[in-house]
Design a protein around this motif. Structure first.
Motif, PDB file in Angstrom:
ATOM      1  N   MET A   1       4.962  52.780  11.209  1.00 58.07           N
ATOM      2  CA  MET A   1       5.972  51.882  10.685  1.00 58.07           C
ATOM      3  C   MET A   1       5.879  50.501  11.333  1.00 58.07           C
ATOM      4  SD  MET A   1       8.406  51.769   8.553  1.00 58.07           S
ATOM      5  CE  MET A   1       9.938  51.069   8.140  1.00 58.07           C
ATOM      6  N   LYS A   2       5.588  50.495  12.643  1.00 56.37           N
ATOM      7  CA  LYS A   2       5.487  49.213  13.341  1.00 56.37           C
ATOM      8  C   LYS A   2       4.278  48.411  12.871  1.00 56.37           C
ATOM      9  CE  LYS A   2       7.895  49.615  17.655  1.00 56.37           C
ATOM     10  NZ  LYS A   2       7.791  49.355  19.078  1.00 56.37           N
ATOM     11  N   LYS A   3       3.182  49.105  12.520  1.00 54.06           N
ATOM     12  CA  LYS A   3       1.994  48.400  12.038  1.00 54.06           C
ATOM     13  C   LYS A   3       2.264  47.732  10.693  1.00 54.06           C
ATOM     14  CE  LYS A   3      -1.446  51.153  14.439  1.00 54.06           C
ATOM     15  NZ  LYS A   3      -2.611  52.016  14.311  1.00 54.06           N
ATOM     16  N   ILE A   4       3.016  48.398   9.837  1.00 55.32           N
ATOM     17  CA  ILE A   4       3.371  47.824   8.539  1.00 55.32           C
ATOM     18  C   ILE A   4       4.271  46.609   8.736  1.00 55.32           C
ATOM     19  CG2 ILE A   4       4.619  48.239   6.382  1.00 55.32           C
ATOM     20  CD1 ILE A   4       3.672  51.166   6.596  1.00 55.32           C
ATOM     21  N   ALA A   5       5.263  46.726   9.616  1.00 58.73           N
ATOM     22  CA  ALA A   5       6.162  45.604   9.896  1.00 58.73           C
ATOM     23  C   ALA A   5       5.401  44.444  10.513  1.00 58.73           C
ATOM     24  CB  ALA A   5       7.295  46.051  10.820  1.00 58.73           C
ATOM     25  N   PHE A   6       4.427  44.756  11.378  1.00 56.99           N
ATOM     26  CA  PHE A   6       3.625  43.703  11.992  1.00 56.99           C
ATOM     27  C   PHE A   6       2.794  42.965  10.942  1.00 56.99           C
ATOM     28  CE2 PHE A   6      -0.235  42.175  14.099  1.00 56.99           C
ATOM     29  CZ  PHE A   6       0.331  41.361  15.059  1.00 56.99           C
ATOM     30  N   GLY A   7       2.133  43.716  10.064  1.00 61.81           N
ATOM     31  CA  GLY A   7       1.314  43.106   9.011  1.00 61.81           C
ATOM     32  C   GLY A   7       2.138  42.266   8.049  1.00 61.81           C
ATOM     33  N   MET A   8       3.260  42.807   7.620  1.00 59.90           N
ATOM     34  CA  MET A   8       4.126  42.059   6.708  1.00 59.90           C
ATOM     35  C   MET A   8       4.747  40.861   7.418  1.00 59.90           C
ATOM     36  SD  MET A   8       5.873  45.131   4.529  1.00 59.90           S
ATOM     37  CE  MET A   8       6.871  44.034   3.580  1.00 59.90           C
TER      38      MET A   8
END
Length: 72
Positions: A1-8
């Motif tokens: 979830m953190k990787k998705i938030a980081f990318g977005m």
């Protein structure tokens, strides 16, 4: 979830920064995609400056949240 938030967050931060700079009239670019009457934005635009600032803030918040360490 953190990787998705980081990318977005990265995408939103960069796109918001571009829109803010275009809205302030600092950066002027030709349109990348055209579907109808393609005219580049000339001069400053308060609407795009506000949209850019909001997206920049949202992207910065997502980056801050994704990089903040969580207690286990």
């Amino acid at each position: 979830m953190k990787k998705i938030a980081f990318g977005m967050g990265i995408v939103a931060f960069l796109l918001g920064g571009l829109w803010l700079l275009q809205g302030l009239g600092i950066v002027q670019m030709q349109p990348l995609l055209c579907f109808a009457n393609c005219e580049p934005l000339k001069g400053a635009s308060v609407t795009w400056a506000f949209i850019g600032a909001a997206v920049l803030a949202a992207g910065g918040s997502a980056l801050f949240w994704s990089l903040k360490p969580r207690a286990s």
